[in-house]
Write a protein that holds these residues in place. Structure first.
Motif, PDB file in Angstrom:
ATOM      1  N   GLY A 119       0.881  -1.151   0.135  1.00  0.00           N
ATOM      2  CA  GLY A 119      -0.043   0.077   0.032  1.00  0.00           C
ATOM      3  C   GLY A 119       0.720   1.348  -0.014  1.00  0.00           C
ATOM      4  O   GLY A 119       2.098   1.020  -0.054  1.00  0.00           O
ATOM      5  N   PRO A 120       0.392   2.391  -0.001  1.00  0.00           N
ATOM      6  CA  PRO A 120       1.223   3.539   0.139  1.00  0.00           C
ATOM      7  C   PRO A 120       1.975   3.437   1.410  1.00  0.00           C
ATOM      8  O   PRO A 120       1.550   3.143   2.443  1.00  0.00           O
ATOM      9  CB  PRO A 120       0.192   4.727   0.184  1.00  0.00           C
ATOM     10  N   GLY A 121       3.298   3.867   1.094  1.00  0.00           N
ATOM     11  CA  GLY A 121       4.107   3.631   2.041  1.00  0.00           C
ATOM     12  C   GLY A 121       5.523   3.756   1.999  1.00  0.00           C
ATOM     13  O   GLY A 121       5.971   4.260   0.803  1.00  0.00           O
ATOM     14  N   GLY A 122       6.446   3.237   2.759  1.00  0.00           N
ATOM     15  CA  GLY A 122       7.870   3.183   2.254  1.00  0.00           C
ATOM     16  C   GLY A 122       8.936   3.999   3.575  1.00  0.00           C
ATOM     17  O   GLY A 122       8.415   4.404   4.391  1.00  0.00           O
ATOM     18  N   GLY A 123       9.898   4.200   3.004  1.00  0.00           N
ATOM     19  CA  GLY A 123      11.052   4.474   4.155  1.00  0.00           C
ATOM     20  C   GLY A 123      10.820   6.054   4.477  1.00  0.00           C
ATOM     21  O   GLY A 123      10.745   6.414   5.528  1.00  0.00           O
ATOM     22  N   PHE A 124      10.771   6.889   3.388  1.00  0.00           N
ATOM     23  CA  PHE A 124      10.490   8.515   3.525  1.00  0.00           C
ATOM     24  C   PHE A 124       9.490   8.660   4.693  1.00  0.00           C
ATOM     25  O   PHE A 124       9.464   9.300   5.570  1.00  0.00           O
ATOM     26  CB  PHE A 124      10.592   8.941   2.256  1.00  0.00           C
ATOM     27  N   GLN A 125       8.193   8.085   4.150  1.00  0.00           N
ATOM     28  CA  GLN A 125       7.004   8.579   4.766  1.00  0.00           C
ATOM     29  C   GLN A 125       7.251   8.121   6.263  1.00  0.00           C
ATOM     30  O   GLN A 125       6.630   8.723   7.366  1.00  0.00           O
ATOM     31  CB  GLN A 125       5.626   7.941   4.133  1.00  0.00           C
ATOM     32  N   ALA A 126       7.728   6.798   6.472  1.00  0.00           N
ATOM     33  CA  ALA A 126       7.436   6.199   7.747  1.00  0.00           C
ATOM     34  C   ALA A 126       8.780   6.956   8.685  1.00  0.00           C
ATOM     35  O   ALA A 126       8.394   7.336   9.814  1.00  0.00           O
ATOM     36  CB  ALA A 126       8.112   4.733   7.796  1.00  0.00           C
ATOM     37  N   GLY A 127       9.771   7.410   7.982  1.00  0.00           N
ATOM     38  CA  GLY A 127      10.617   8.189   8.849  1.00  0.00           C
ATOM     39  C   GLY A 127      10.251   9.397   9.443  1.00  0.00           C
ATOM     40  O   GLY A 127      10.451   9.855  10.382  1.00  0.00           O
ATOM     41  N   VAL A 128       9.394  10.036   8.550  1.00  0.00           N
ATOM     42  CA  VAL A 128       8.717  11.328   8.948  1.00  0.00           C
ATOM     43  C   VAL A 128       7.754  11.214  10.019  1.00  0.00           C
ATOM     44  O   VAL A 128       7.698  11.954  11.112  1.00  0.00           O
ATOM     45  CB  VAL A 128       8.095  12.039   7.670  1.00  0.00           C
ATOM     46  N   ILE A 129       7.072  10.038   9.974  1.00  0.00           N
ATOM     47  CA  ILE A 129       6.277  10.055  10.811  1.00  0.00           C
ATOM     48  C   ILE A 129       6.397   9.642  12.228  1.00  0.00           C
ATOM     49  O   ILE A 129       6.309  10.183  13.487  1.00  0.00           O
ATOM     50  CB  ILE A 129       5.130   8.528  10.680  1.00  0.00           C
ATOM     51  N   VAL A 130       7.767   8.973  12.418  1.00  0.00           N
ATOM     52  CA  VAL A 130       8.228   8.327  13.547  1.00  0.00           C
ATOM     53  C   VAL A 130       9.059   9.750  14.241  1.00  0.00           C
ATOM     54  O   VAL A 130       9.052  10.290  15.277  1.00  0.00           O
ATOM     55  CB  VAL A 130       9.316   7.345  13.265  1.00  0.00           C
ATOM     56  N   ALA A 131       9.703  10.614  13.195  1.00  0.00           N
ATOM     57  CA  ALA A 131      10.364  11.763  13.587  1.00  0.00           C
ATOM     58  C   ALA A 131       9.283  12.905  14.131  1.00  0.00           C
ATOM     59  O   ALA A 131       9.458  13.748  15.088  1.00  0.00           O
ATOM     60  CB  ALA A 131      11.038  12.564  12.493  1.00  0.00           C
ATOM     61  N   ALA A 132       8.052  12.899  13.580  1.00  0.00           N
ATOM     62  CA  ALA A 132       7.060  13.862  14.109  1.00  0.00           C
ATOM     63  C   ALA A 132       6.706  13.428  15.675  1.00  0.00           C
ATOM     64  O   ALA A 132       6.413  14.248  16.328  1.00  0.00           O
ATOM     65  CB  ALA A 132       5.781  13.656  13.188  1.00  0.00           C
ATOM     66  N   GLY A 133       6.541  12.025  15.682  1.00  0.00           N
ATOM     67  CA  GLY A 133       6.369  11.557  17.007  1.00  0.00           C
ATOM     68  C   GLY A 133       7.377  12.120  18.007  1.00  0.00           C
ATOM     69  O   GLY A 133       6.871  12.589  19.128  1.00  0.00           O
ATOM     70  N   VAL A 134       8.514  11.964  17.798  1.00  0.00           N
ATOM     71  CA  VAL A 134       9.799  12.512  18.710  1.00  0.00           C
ATOM     72  C   VAL A 134       9.528  13.880  18.792  1.00  0.00           C
ATOM     73  O   VAL A 134       9.892  14.321  20.060  1.00  0.00           O
ATOM     74  CB  VAL A 134      11.131  12.015  18.028  1.00  0.00           C
ATOM     75  N   ILE A 135       9.237  14.457  17.799  1.00  0.00           N
ATOM     76  CA  ILE A 135       9.295  16.169  17.891  1.00  0.00           C
ATOM     77  C   ILE A 135       8.178  16.517  18.914  1.00  0.00           C
ATOM     78  O   ILE A 135       8.146  17.436  19.563  1.00  0.00           O
ATOM     79  CB  ILE A 135       9.079  16.731  16.339  1.00  0.00           C
ATOM     80  N   LEU A 136       6.980  15.696  18.543  1.00  0.00           N
ATOM     81  CA  LEU A 136       5.836  15.847  19.577  1.00  0.00           C
ATOM     82  C   LEU A 136       6.069  15.927  21.088  1.00  0.00           C
ATOM     83  O   LEU A 136       5.777  16.801  21.735  1.00  0.00           O
ATOM     84  CB  LEU A 136       4.434  14.989  18.824  1.00  0.00           C
ATOM     85  N   TYR A 137       6.851  14.698  21.349  1.00  0.00           N
ATOM     86  CA  TYR A 137       7.389  14.598  22.671  1.00  0.00           C
ATOM     87  C   TYR A 137       8.188  15.587  22.928  1.00  0.00           C
ATOM     88  O   TYR A 137       8.080  16.140  24.347  1.00  0.00           O
ATOM     89  CB  TYR A 137       8.038  13.226  22.460  1.00  0.00           C
TER      90      TYR A 137
END
Lengths: 506, 131, 145
Positions: free
Chosen positions: C32-50
């Motif tokens: 499905g839609p996805g892959g390395g770049f999208q996942a990396g940004v999501i994880v980074a967004a979580g850390v930045i939210l924290y």
């Protein structure tokens, strides 16, 4: 590795040429000691240089060859295409890298923070792999990716001159804005081409474009690509980023960029104009003759004239580079084998000339007492001829090469270029070329006069530059003279490269 | 005249969007003196190119280019991959640009282009007077 | 952000789900839609939210600077290294066919590995850029809001 595997490795050199500096960059960022980082970078540049020698040899003997990435045959996969003009530019880039690295040891120590040096060398390796990738690849979008890799690391490298002067930051920012606009224009052009042909492979594009015939889309794509690449090679009027970037960057970076970055952009222009769109594409010929030729002339004249008014010596050399880029575009716009050969030869010769001059200025920069506001000025080098004889001698010889005095490479380039313009029947072009060489005498004489005919400031302590910095300078200067006295090898390679790309018999 | 222009443009709405965004983005880059605004303009300009690629990649009646095992008409997946790369390049460029703006702010205490030029000229003039 | 209780409780609960979603996007890139770049940004967004809700120092304790600076080159090494592994196994550069028992299995494995490399690099670069920018000025006190 067994014997069978190492024989097999030789065929992978087209991709290893790019992949080895690319994988060396993250490895270098993990090294925390600056001298180890320098040594590692030096070994990688030596490897890149040896690989480019092999590729040039193979391209001259065998003719153009293709390497398929990932085993996918073109046009589905990305192919790396190596032919004589390609291999020549690869050689120029890796040769300058190898010569600049020994110079970098003391120069970078003096100009950049100790803790940042491993990251500096990381950025340098990324820049090197980006430039090599732009040249080696045979896929249009791959060119964009590597162009941006090299450009982004260049912006960072230029900004690292901020320790000397804060102007480096705004120069890097300016370069970033203009460079990104240029790259985006290029990618728009590629998109338009993809829309009408359905392929991104350069060889495939060259086959499919003539079949389309008259098409506004192809013309628009041509225009976008030429403007985009023109921004990267500092064509007038979008050259304004160049003086700031070359003047404010750290010495080693300025030398490396002056000798390589515009050369790779000119190669991309040649590849698209003569290979992809073809030398009989009417609209292309029109643009070359009516747009690029006048702009080249303006660049030659304006660049040389403005150089005479600069006080910062690096800006003098930067504007001189704008003029030299004008020569190369003039050579390309003649659309003849002789013209293109002159242009290719000048790529090599100009790298030698500007590399030597910028490195010599870097030697002077080491003596910080000579700097006025972080810059080497005409006043600053007063009387230096006696106190730094080897450095100033190198500058004098490099300057003579810039003017085009016989027995230097500058003369060979100008001779071939004048021959090509006369063969085309345009005497007035030859006259303008000679006129610009005379203007070059003025700004070179300013430097020579200040260094040899004025008294030096007795308060400033001046020592000759260390050996590790003088040797690269003089290697390039001697190469200047060597290939100026015996130019048979370089001229024949340039002629073969031009013939292959224009489709005549090699 | 009026209706035929609209008739021409409506089916080509994506190209209209591309041209509008490209021109607005370039205008912001050139005309605004604030360094951050220039970067915003650059992003607008890059977005127009993304729309150009992706909108022409759509095949009429095609679905998302993901293999489902059944014979279907798929949109062209290549522009999507190209634009993913281009978006990453755009993000990297924006972060380098913003990092430079942060350093410029610390060095010059301003992020307006004309104030920076004035500061540079004043520093150069002071040097001239000294030497 | 001591006074913003709702924000703190909700983001504390959401953090593991954000990271999990990032991993889902990472490994379902071929379905499905996805892959390395999208996942990396999501994880980074979580850390930045924290980092935004609990403060930069707390975030730095959870995801240290040193780890981020090692992860950045590691992802690129995984990607380029896969190319060299395929070279040594006898295929071309980044020729995934040689990685598995069948070409299809090899392609599948190759794509998963390089996308993982991309995800690692993108996530750590985003976090590193945030740390670099946020760490340059003093932290904003609660009263400044």
């Amino acid at each position: 590795m067994s014997g069978g595997a190492s024989v097999g490795m030789i065929q992978h050199i087209p991709i290893l040429q790019v992949a080895i500096p690319l994988i060396a960059a993250p490895l270098c960022s993990l090294i925390w000691r600056r001298d180890l980082a320098w040594l590692f970078t030096f070994l990688v540049t030596i490897a890149a240089f040896l690989m480019s020698l092999h590729l040039l040899d193979r391209a001259l003997v065998e003719g153009p060859f293709v390497y398929e990435l990932g085993g996918w045959p073109p046009p589905w996969g990305i192919a790396y295409l190596i032919d004589p003009i390609n291999a020549t530019v690869l050689l120029i880039v890796s040769m300058i890298a190898v010569v600049v690295l020994p110079f970098a040891r003391k120069s970078v120590d003096a100009e950049i923070d100790e803790r940042s040096q491993p990251l500096f060398y990381t950025a340098f390796l990324l820049c090197l792999s980006g430039l090599l990738g732009v040249v080696a690849t045979g896929d249009a979008f791959n060119i964009f990716v590597f162009l941006e890799i090299s450009s982004l690391s260049t912006y960072v490298l230029v900004a690292m001159g901020a320790k000397r002067s804060r102007k480096a930051l705004s120069a890097a920012y300016n370069y970033l804005i203009m460079g990104t606009v240029g790259a985006t224009f290029y990618v728009t052009g590629i998109g338009l081409l993809y829309m009408v042909t359905g392929t991104l492979n350069l060889v495939d594009l060259a086959e499919r474009i003539p079949a389309i015939g008259e098409s506004r889309v192809v013309e628009a794509a041509y225009a976008f690509i030429v403007v985009g690449i023109g921004l990267k090679l500092a064509m007038v009027p979008v050259h304004t980023w160049l003086p700031g970037a070359y003047a404010q960057a750290p010495s080693m970076v300025g030398a490396f960029l002056a000798a390589t970055s515009t050369k790779t952009a000119i190669y991309v222009l040649v590849r698209f104009t003569f290979d992809v769109f073809g030398p009989d594409y009417d609209f292309g010929l029109f643009i070359l003759d009516k747009v690029l030729l006048p702009l080249a002339l303006v660049g030659m004249v304006a660049g040389s004239v403005v150089a005479c008014y600069q006080t910062d010596l690096r800006r003098v050399l930067a504007y001189s580079s704008v003029a030299q880029v004008g020569y190369m575009i003039l050579a390309i716009s003649l659309v003849s084998t002789a013209g293109l050969a002159a242009g290719v030869l000048h790529l090599f010769n100009h790298a030698l000339m500007k590399g030597a001059l910028f490195l010599a200025l870097g030697c002077i920069t080491l003596n910080t007492g000579l700097l006025r506001g972080g810059a080497v000025t005409v006043e600053g080098i007063a009387g230096l001829g006696r106190r730094m004889p080897l450095t100033m001698g190198a500058i004098v010889l490099g300057g003579l090469s810039l003017i085009g005095v016989p027995l230097t490479v500058g003369f060979i380039s100008k001779w071939l270029l004048i021959e090509a313009t006369i063969a085309d029947g345009r005497w007035w072009l030859a006259a303008i070329i000679v006129g610009c060489s005379l203007i070059a005498v003025i700004y070179v004489w300013r430097i020579v006069e200040a260094a040899y005919l004025r008294a030096s400031d007795p308060d400033v302590e001046v020592r000759e530059a260390p050996l590790s910095m003088l040797v690269p300078v003089w290697v390039l200067v001697i190469a200047n003279i060597w290939f100026g006295v015996d130019a048979t090898t370089t001229v024949s390679i340039a002629r073969q490269a031009a013939a292959v790309i224009l489709g005549d018999a090699p | 005249m009026e209706s035929s222009l609209l008739e021409f443009l409506i089916p080509r709405l994506n190209y209209v969007a591309v041209v509008l965004l490209m021109m607005i983005g370039l205008y912001v880059v050139i005309s605004r003196g604030n360094l951050v605004k220039k970067i915003v303009g650059l992003n607008l300009f890059q977005t127009s190119v993304f729309i150009l690629y992706i909108s022409v990649g759509k095949v009429e009646g095609g679905t998302a280019p993901i293999l489902t095992g059944q014979p279907e008409v798929f949109s062209n997946p290549l522009p999507h991959v190209l634009i993913l790369t281009a978006i990453v390049v755009g993000v990297a460029t924006t972060s380098v640009g913003l990092a430079l703006v942060v350093r410029i702010r610390e060095a010059y205490d301003t992020i307006e282009e004309d104030e920076i030029e004035d500061a540079d000229e004043a520093a150069d003039a002071a040097l001239e007077v000294k030497s | 952000m001591r006074h913003h209780l709702v924000l703190r409780v909700v983001s504390k609960i959401l953090m593991p789900f954000i990271i999990l979603f990032g991993l889902y996007v990472q490994f379902h890139g071929d379905f499905g839609p996805g892959g390395g770049f999208q996942a990396g940004v999501i994880v980074a967004a979580g850390v930045i939210l924290y980092a935004l809700v609990f403060g930069l120092e707390t975030a730095r304790a959870a995801v240290p600077d040193r780890a981020v600076l090692i992860l950045v080159p590691l992802g690129l090494l995984i990607y380029a290294g896969t190319g060299f592994v395929t070279l040594f196994l006898g295929g071309g550069y980044l020729d995934y066919d040689v990685l598995g028992s069948t070409p299809t299995a090899g392609q599948h494995l190759g794509i998963i590995v390089i996308e993982f490399g991309v995800g690692v690099t993108v996530a750590s670069v985003m976090v590193a850029v945030f740390y670099a920018f946020a760490g340059r000025s003093d932290e904003i006190e609660d009263g400044d809001w």
